[in-house]
Each structure stands twice: as C-alpha cells, then as structure tokens.
Design an enzyme around this catalytic site. Structure first.
Site, PDB file in Angstrom:
ATOM      1  N   LYS A 135      46.402  36.204  40.700  1.00 48.05           N
ATOM      2  CA  LYS A 135      46.154  35.685  42.051  1.00 48.05           C
ATOM      3  C   LYS A 135      47.079  34.479  42.220  1.00 48.05           C
ATOM      4  O   LYS A 135      46.666  33.320  42.205  1.00 48.05           O
ATOM      5  CB  LYS A 135      44.670  35.325  42.224  1.00 48.05           C
ATOM      6  CG  LYS A 135      44.276  35.175  43.683  1.00 48.05           C
ATOM      7  CD  LYS A 135      42.769  35.145  43.843  1.00 48.05           C
ATOM      8  CE  LYS A 135      42.351  34.627  45.201  1.00 48.05           C
ATOM      9  NZ  LYS A 135      42.766  35.430  46.351  1.00 48.05           N
ATOM     10  N   ALA A 136      48.350  34.812  42.298  1.00 50.00           N
ATOM     11  CA  ALA A 136      49.417  33.810  42.353  1.00 50.00           C
ATOM     12  C   ALA A 136      49.787  33.532  43.805  1.00 50.00           C
ATOM     13  O   ALA A 136      49.916  34.459  44.610  1.00 50.00           O
ATOM     14  CB  ALA A 136      50.636  34.327  41.591  1.00 50.00           C
TER      15      ALA A 136
END
Ligand code: PMP
Length: 295
Positions: free
Chosen positions: A159-160
């Site tokens: 979840k960048a």
C-alpha cells in the site's frame, strides 16, 4: 454540513514518531525523501464504537508494505496498534478513520535513500460514509483511462503512496465526467478494482471476484469472502474480462473506507442493488460493530 476545513488546520492530536503532538505541529520538512520520490506507505482503518476493526492486520500490512519498498516501520506491530488506539482516544473519537503513514525522512536527496530514517505518524478523524447516499442507491463507475501496473513494473502488493498517482488521476477523470469513481482494468485488460476498493460481482447466487495478482488483496475483501462462505455463498476468484460484466446481475466494492458499496453501473454495463449485495452489506455492518462473530 460539508466540512471544508483543511487537514492541516484542525484541533486535536497526531501521533508522530512516538508521541502525541498538537495537530497543527505535525509537520515534515520540504526536503523529505517521501515528498519527492513517493517513499511512503500508509494504512486506512476504521473504528466502530471505539474498537478499531482488524487493527493488527492493518499494522502488519503497514510493516509488509514498507518492507516491500526496502525500509522498516520503526515500531513493532504491537506498538503501532497501541499508537492507533492512543490517537483515537486523544481525539475523543468513537467512530473514526485512522491513518498511519510511514515514510523516508530528509537525511538524503536523490533517488538513493539508503541513509534516510523511517518515520511513523498516525492521525484519526471522523469520516462518514465514503460514497454517501451511493451506499444505498449504488454508485456509477467510469472506466479508468489508467491501468493497474504489472507486478514486475511496480510493488503492487504494497500500500505504497506512489501507486495512488494513477488512482487520483482516474478518480478525477471519472468525477469530471460526472461519475462517482472509476473501474480500473489491469495491464492485461482484465477487471482489477476501483481507485480505492476491491470488486465483487454476482451471478446466479455466486460471488465472482478478480484474482488479486496485481492489486491489494484487501482486508475487507478477505472479510467479505469469509462472510459469504459463512452464508454458504460460493465465492469464485478468477480473472474477469470487462466483456463479461454484461452477464452479472450485481456488483459491489469493498474497502476499509468504502465498506460495502453497491455499484449501479460500470461503463456501459448496468447492475441492480440486489439482495445478495444488501445481505453482505448488512453482515459487514454487523460484524464491524461486534454484532456478528468474526470466526
Ligand atoms: N484497493 C485499493 C487501491 C485501496 O486503496 C484499498 C483500500 N486500502 C483497497 C483495495 C481495499 O483494501 P482494504 O479492504 O484492506 O481497505
């Protein structure tokens, strides 16, 4: 009433590198690596009735997301959990949205970030139903102009922050054309997800959901699969082509922020807000409020 306060000018507290700070003082320097090179990962979690739903799984995913990008969250999963609870309490929130973010600091500028230090901050605020009335009537999806990247071109299971660039662009494109959100295809042209939630389709009483091989296998997605199975509903994970959308009766999205949101249309395809979707929506609402066992 719409809340038009900016996010930097509010009362309350933000947990920042180990301690609570007054909201307006939770700042970083402009020469922060994350600001220039998207070296940042985050979480989005909801609290219901004072309990943060699936908190530890979110904290674990935060750790995993950072590791994929090559850095470590500087606090243990237990410490992240406790800090989330602390920030919720400090802001007197019972129902709220919790946002941990971990990023590379300002020790180094340039692509290399080997000498940067990781930081962690956690904010929490009230966040109503993500799609408002759409949660009942169903939302309208545009087809996004951007595709989810292949796993060998981006860290797709993290979840960048960097992965959200195409989500924001797709969401704006959809909103500007009068839609609520966008359905993103993947690099092969298969159905992937919306700009911030996973996709489920209904046909003949069964749930079909795209295999999460180039996008997040959402925590809500996994919860909904479990809820469906508990009700004896068949769940089929498989590649889904957009041309197939015509054959589905119902469509809904799942995510920590979006919860369970029915979809009334996606591009040229229309869906009904049907019983199965409503059942899953009700089960999820009961589960997060502790009215259904999470076994
Ligand atoms: N896909 C994207 C792109 C998201 O931003 C989210 C929200 N985190 C999801 C899927 C759903 O994930 P979760 O259910 O874990 O919130």
């Amino acid at each position: 009433m719409a809340d038009d306060r900016t996010y930097d000018d509010r009362d309350g507290f933000i947990w920042f590198d180990g301690a609570l700070r007054p909201w307006r003082d939770a700042n970083v320097h402009i020469l922060t690596h994350a600001m220039h090179y998207a070296s940042s990962v985050f979480e989005g979690v909801r609290a219901y009735g004072g309990e943060i739903f699936e908190l530890t799984r979110h904290s674990e995913r935060l750790h995993y997301s950072a590791q994929v990008l090559g850095f470590e969250v500087p606090y243990t999963v237990e410490q992240v959990d406790e800090a989330c609870r602390e920030v919720l309490r400090a802001n007197n929130l019972v129902d709220g949205y919790v946002r941990p973010v971990c990023w590379r600091g300002s020790e180094q500028m340039g692509v290399s970030a080997q000498r940067t230090q990781p930081h962690l901050a956690i904010a929490a605020w009230e966040w109503g139903v993500y799609f408002g009335e759409g949660a009942k009537t169903g939302i309208r999806l545009d087809i996004a102009p951007w595709r989810r990247p292949a796993p060998y071109t981006a860290p797709t299971q993290s979840k960048a922050a960097g992965l959200y660039m195409i989500c924001t662009m797709s969401k704006h494109h959809a909103e500007n054309r009068g839609f609520d959100d966008a359905l993103m295809l993947d690099w092969r042209g298969k159905v992937a997800e919306s700009t911030g939630a996973n996709a489920f389709l209904v046909k003949d009483g069964a749930l079909h959901t795209p295999t999460p091989d180039c996008f997040l296998n959402g925590i809500t997605r996994q919860t909904v699969i479990k809820l469906a199975k508990q009700r004896g509903i068949e769940v089929i994970e498989r590649p889904i082509w957009p041309e197939e959308l015509e054959s589905f009766e119902q469509f809904f999205l799942t995510g920590s922020a979006a919860e369970v949101t029915p979809v009334q249309s996606a591009g040229p395809w229309n869906f009904e807000v049907g019983k199965l979707t409503q059942q899953i929506q009700a089960d999820y609402a009961n589960l997060v409020r502790g009215k259904l066992a999470n076994s």
